[in-house]
Design a protein around this motif. Structure first.
Motif, PDB file in Angstrom:
ATOM      1  N   THR A 192      38.270  57.500  27.246  1.00  5.93           N
ATOM      2  CA  THR A 192      37.863  58.882  27.271  1.00  5.93           C
ATOM      3  C   THR A 192      36.304  58.918  26.668  1.00  5.93           C
ATOM      4  N   SER A 193      36.381  58.306  25.314  1.00  7.55           N
ATOM      5  CA  SER A 193      34.786  58.299  24.687  1.00  7.55           C
ATOM      6  C   SER A 193      33.890  57.424  25.508  1.00  7.55           C
ATOM      7  N   ALA A 194      34.198  56.307  26.293  1.00  7.35           N
ATOM      8  CA  ALA A 194      33.207  55.727  27.027  1.00  7.35           C
ATOM      9  C   ALA A 194      32.919  56.316  28.184  1.00  7.35           C
ATOM     10  N   HIS A 195      33.914  56.964  28.780  1.00  7.61           N
ATOM     11  CA  HIS A 195      33.794  57.878  30.105  1.00  7.61           C
ATOM     12  C   HIS A 195      32.632  59.141  29.957  1.00  7.61           C
ATOM     13  N   LYS A 196      33.007  59.535  28.514  1.00  3.40           N
ATOM     14  CA  LYS A 196      32.169  60.744  28.145  1.00  3.40           C
ATOM     15  C   LYS A 196      30.862  60.173  27.977  1.00  3.40           C
ATOM     16  N   LEU A 197      30.617  59.138  27.436  1.00  3.69           N
ATOM     17  CA  LEU A 197      29.263  58.382  27.374  1.00  3.69           C
ATOM     18  C   LEU A 197      28.431  58.196  28.513  1.00  3.69           C
ATOM     19  N   ILE A 198      29.327  57.810  29.641  1.00  7.02           N
ATOM     20  CA  ILE A 198      28.734  57.430  31.059  1.00  7.02           C
ATOM     21  C   ILE A 198      28.267  58.959  31.566  1.00  7.02           C
ATOM     22  N   VAL A 199      29.192  59.714  31.426  1.00 11.71           N
ATOM     23  CA  VAL A 199      28.933  61.122  32.317  1.00 11.71           C
ATOM     24  C   VAL A 199      27.785  61.879  31.511  1.00 11.71           C
ATOM     25  N   ALA A 200      27.471  61.643  30.366  1.00 12.35           N
ATOM     26  CA  ALA A 200      26.483  62.241  29.341  1.00 12.35           C
ATOM     27  C   ALA A 200      25.162  61.520  29.786  1.00 12.35           C
ATOM     28  N   THR A 201      25.094  60.320  29.968  1.00 16.38           N
ATOM     29  CA  THR A 201      23.972  59.704  30.337  1.00 16.38           C
ATOM     30  C   THR A 201      23.415  59.357  31.853  1.00 16.38           C
ATOM     31  N   ALA A 202      24.341  59.149  32.780  1.00 17.69           N
ATOM     32  CA  ALA A 202      23.894  58.858  34.058  1.00 17.69           C
ATOM     33  C   ALA A 202      24.023  59.971  35.058  1.00 17.69           C
ATOM     34  N   LYS A 203      23.071  60.224  36.003  1.00 18.53           N
ATOM     35  CA  LYS A 203      23.188  61.298  36.974  1.00 18.53           C
ATOM     36  C   LYS A 203      24.519  61.022  37.660  1.00 18.53           C
ATOM     37  N   ASP A 204      24.738  60.095  38.070  1.00 18.50           N
ATOM     38  CA  ASP A 204      25.720  59.637  39.144  1.00 18.50           C
ATOM     39  C   ASP A 204      26.847  58.749  38.427  1.00 18.50           C
ATOM     40  N   VAL A 205      27.964  59.491  38.040  1.00 23.48           N
ATOM     41  CA  VAL A 205      28.837  58.525  37.366  1.00 23.48           C
ATOM     42  C   VAL A 205      29.584  57.402  38.229  1.00 23.48           C
ATOM     43  N   LEU A 206      29.962  57.941  39.426  1.00 26.81           N
ATOM     44  CA  LEU A 206      30.463  56.960  40.472  1.00 26.81           C
ATOM     45  C   LEU A 206      29.690  55.769  40.811  1.00 26.81           C
ATOM     46  N   GLU A 207      28.270  56.066  40.959  1.00 26.31           N
ATOM     47  CA  GLU A 207      27.407  54.930  41.267  1.00 26.31           C
ATOM     48  C   GLU A 207      27.426  54.041  40.056  1.00 26.31           C
ATOM     49  N   VAL A 208      27.500  54.276  38.894  1.00 26.71           N
ATOM     50  CA  VAL A 208      27.590  53.573  37.704  1.00 26.71           C
ATOM     51  C   VAL A 208      28.839  52.662  37.892  1.00 26.71           C
ATOM     52  N   TYR A 209      30.066  53.387  38.243  1.00 29.36           N
ATOM     53  CA  TYR A 209      31.327  52.425  38.218  1.00 29.36           C
ATOM     54  C   TYR A 209      31.283  51.624  39.378  1.00 29.36           C
ATOM     55  N   SER A 210      30.471  52.143  40.604  1.00 29.84           N
ATOM     56  CA  SER A 210      30.378  50.895  41.745  1.00 29.84           C
ATOM     57  C   SER A 210      30.252  49.913  41.521  1.00 29.84           C
ATOM     58  N   ASP A 211      29.862  49.446  40.029  1.00 33.33           N
ATOM     59  CA  ASP A 211      29.341  48.188  39.809  1.00 33.33           C
ATOM     60  C   ASP A 211      30.644  47.247  38.961  1.00 33.33           C
ATOM     61  N   TRP A 212      31.651  47.953  38.743  1.00 34.93           N
ATOM     62  CA  TRP A 212      32.540  47.561  37.965  1.00 34.93           C
ATOM     63  C   TRP A 212      33.105  46.195  38.085  1.00 34.93           C
ATOM     64  N   GLN A 213      33.389  45.888  39.453  1.00 33.91           N
ATOM     65  CA  GLN A 213      33.949  44.530  39.542  1.00 33.91           C
ATOM     66  C   GLN A 213      32.822  43.491  39.439  1.00 33.91           C
ATOM     67  N   HIS A 214      31.465  43.732  39.665  1.00 29.69           N
ATOM     68  CA  HIS A 214      30.549  42.838  39.173  1.00 29.69           C
ATOM     69  C   HIS A 214      30.288  42.600  37.469  1.00 29.69           C
ATOM     70  N   TRP A 215      30.784  43.552  36.792  1.00 27.21           N
ATOM     71  CA  TRP A 215      30.746  43.427  35.428  1.00 27.21           C
ATOM     72  C   TRP A 215      31.542  42.172  35.134  1.00 27.21           C
ATOM     73  N   VAL A 216      32.737  42.024  35.671  1.00 28.04           N
ATOM     74  CA  VAL A 216      33.677  41.001  35.498  1.00 28.04           C
ATOM     75  C   VAL A 216      33.050  39.680  36.424  1.00 28.04           C
ATOM     76  N   LEU A 217      33.210  39.844  37.732  1.00 29.77           N
ATOM     77  CA  LEU A 217      32.687  38.698  38.484  1.00 29.77           C
ATOM     78  C   LEU A 217      31.381  38.819  38.863  1.00 29.77           C
ATOM     79  N   GLY A 218      30.609  38.304  37.964  1.00 26.75           N
ATOM     80  CA  GLY A 218      28.920  38.225  38.307  1.00 26.75           C
ATOM     81  C   GLY A 218      28.346  38.391  36.816  1.00 26.75           C
ATOM     82  N   HIS A 219      28.416  39.367  36.154  1.00 25.99           N
ATOM     83  CA  HIS A 219      27.680  39.545  34.717  1.00 25.99           C
ATOM     84  C   HIS A 219      28.258  38.984  33.596  1.00 25.99           C
ATOM     85  N   LEU A 220      29.718  38.534  33.606  1.00 25.88           N
ATOM     86  CA  LEU A 220      30.281  38.107  32.317  1.00 25.88           C
ATOM     87  C   LEU A 220      29.571  36.510  32.207  1.00 25.88           C
TER      88      LEU A 220
END
Length: 569
Positions: A192-220
């Motif tokens: 919840t707290s992290a989600h609130k941060l993304i909502v407060a800082t990003a114009k498009d939340v789902l656009e940010v979350y569209s990268d979620w798999q790359h966080w693990v398979l790509g960026h780590l």
């Protein structure tokens, strides 16, 4: 010591401590539960050769299609000679969506081999239309392969997995996009707290979350992602959700430390937020060890794989109904609440956007549509029903004569009340929630989401049989279909899937000719009379909420909003 048998593609100077093989040299285990525990504890994590052999054993055990390309197929296509050297200049297939092969600890020649393997896979799997994580998975497995042919076979088996209910790699845009929506739903509920941060800082939340798999398979970093791979090959796709949620939590903690007592962060372009998260994850080794990352991931108490599967299928169905099945320009979710066209007498466009960030992702694709307002339609419960009862879901907003604002997101159409005649009977699902906006903003979800110990998921034999027969008839990446046909209640978080300790924890919404009630058990979150004039609020067991405004209040204005398909409009 460097292992030449399983490391011919590896640049050992970049492997750090992983280049020094130590610890156990064999695994003798047939019990899946014990094997899962060994994977989580990193039993083979310090021995490169053993890890490679375990990967081979795990991947060979994956149930696959009858005809699955193997190493011999690769050798037949590519030849066995060394005259033909692979090149990283060979463009990757379109279905990887422009994602490069992560180098990790591969030699330059290893990266070129990965390009060659991926292009060969493209020829053998013509049904793949969208698989952006394939370069990362191929690169990782190449670190533990004897040759290109073995790596090709291993990736082929992952792509060809046909075990019912098991998901390894998304291979269509529909599956990938629904996975992004599902991650957004899970982040909303469990971070919840992290989600609130993304909502407060990003114009498009789902656009940010569209990268979620790359966080693990790509960026780590390699040291971290290879520990994730240990568990992923044993437990499957759900691990990716867990690790990505853990990364989101660490990112929020990082931002909280960096901002200190500074003012509320400003809204930024989504690409800026995505780049910031990428930079943090790529440098995570400085503050978070691989073991600490996994510990955080497994401390998140998610619902069962079945519940997540049902949510994913519901999101897929929502995308299909909107005609979103292939890659296309993403609609900015924040534009769903357009400040130029949105008009409410209770909340501002910004406040409505804040509410929109709470609702399930599949409905965030829609635009708010005013169905009923007491200022136009009058204070009549019958007119309330006539304007709202066939809409699902709906958003209820209330402003009191004292200026307080509260409301509820209601997952189920009000027409369901008719099943009980004029007798009050509760219905709805655990996606319902109540909230208050003024004087302060807070949401209260189904109590079982915050306290999973209140329930345990249950599946009886009839459900097993139904799910089994439907899975045989469906082609949805191996996922089971919902038990109810299209058009019925959303299956996600339906109370029937849980052994609840008390019925008081699943009393979501009810209505008759005398009143409407939201939340039950030891009180009601909201009670509104038949004249839509007087109301009460208090703690209830279903949402475990405090009073949403003054406990006894008079309604100044009541609005009900529906969800209009923005793609259709």
């Amino acid at each position: 010591m460097a292992d030449e048998e399983y490391g011919s593609f590896v640049d050992w100077t970049h492997m750090g401590d992983l280049s020094k093989s130590s610890g156990p040299t064999s695994v003798d285990c047939k019990d899946l539960k014990v094997f899962k525990q060994m994977a989580r504890q990193g039993y083979w994590a310090k021995n490169h050769k053993l890890r490679a052999q375990v990967y081979q054993q795990l991947i060979k055990a994956i149930p696959c299609r009858t005809v699955t390309p193997d190493a011999e197929v690769y050798r037949d296509i590519m030849g066995t000679g060394t005259a033909k050297k692979p090149s990283s200049n060979i463009p990757l297939p379109d279905f990887v969506d422009g994602n490069p092969v992560p180098h990790y600890c591969l030699k330059k020649e290893g990266v070129a081999s990965a390009h060659q393997i991926i292009n060969c896979l493209a020829g053998q799997f013509p049904d793949i239309s969208h698989c952006p994580c394939l370069p990362a998975v191929t690169s990782l497995l190449l670190h533990f392969s004897k040759d290109e042919a073995q790596c090709f076979e291993h990736v082929s088996r992952i792509l060809a997995c046909n075990e019912p209910g098991k998901r390894l790699l998304d291979q269509t845009f529909l599956a990938y996009e629904s996975g992004c929506m599902t991650f957004g739903d899970l982040a909303n509920k469990y971070c919840t707290s992290a989600h609130k941060l993304i909502v407060a800082t990003a114009k498009d939340v789902l656009e940010v979350y569209s990268d979620w798999q790359h966080w693990v398979l790509g960026h780590l970093p390699f040291s971290h992602v290879v520990r994730v791979l240990d568990v992923y090959l044993v437990e499957g796709y759900k691990i990716l959700y867990r690790v990505a949620l853990a990364l989101l939590r660490f990112y929020r903690k990082h931002k909280a430390g960096a901002q200190g007592t500074q003012a509320t962060p400003q809204v930024q372009e989504s690409d800026v937020v995505k780049a910031d998260i990428e930079t943090f994850i790529k440098g995570i080794a400085a503050t978070v060890t691989p073991e600490k990352l996994l510990e955080k991931a497994f401390s998140i108490r998610l619902f069962s794989r079945k519940e997540i599967t049902l949510l994913q299928l519901t999101n897929e169905k929502s995308l299909q109904q909107k005609g979103i099945t292939v890659r296309q320009k993403r609609m900015n979710m924040q534009l769903a609440v357009n400040a130029d066209t949105f008009s409410s007498e209770i909340v501002s466009a910004k406040e409505m956007r804040d509410i929109w960030s709470w609702i399930p992702e599949r409905f965030a694709l829609c635009q708010p549509e005013l169905l009923f307002t007491t200022s136009t339609h009058g204070c009549s419960l019958n007119r309330f029903y006539s304007h709202c009862e066939e809409n699902e879901p709906t958003l209820l907003l209330i402003r009191t004569t004292g200026g307080e604002v509260c409301g509820a997101f209601l997952s189920t159409m009000w027409e369901e009340r008719k099943r009980g005649g004029n007798k009050l009977s509760f219905f709805g699902t655990g996606e319902c929630f109540v909230f208050k906006m003024k004087p302060e903003m807070e949401r209260y979800e189904w109590v079982v989401i915050r306290h999973p110990e209140l329930a345990s998921t249950v599946k009886d034999q009839s459900q097993e049989d139904a799910a089994s027969s439907e899975a045989q008839n469906a082609n949805t990446n191996g996922l089971q279909q919902p038990e109810k046909p299209a058009g019925d209640l959303s299956p996600f978080l339906a109370a029937r899937h849980f052994n609840l300790n008390s019925k008081n924890t699943s009393m979501f919404m009810a209505g008759n000719t005398d009143s409407i009630i939201i939340g039950g058990g030891e009180g009601n979150a909201l009670y509104i009379d038949s004249e839509l004039n007087h109301g009460r609020t208090g703690r209830c067991a279903t949402f475990d909420n405090p009073p949403l405004c003054s406990e006894s209040f008079q309604v100044s204005l009541l609005e009900v909003w529906g969800f209009q398909d923005a793609m259709a409009s």
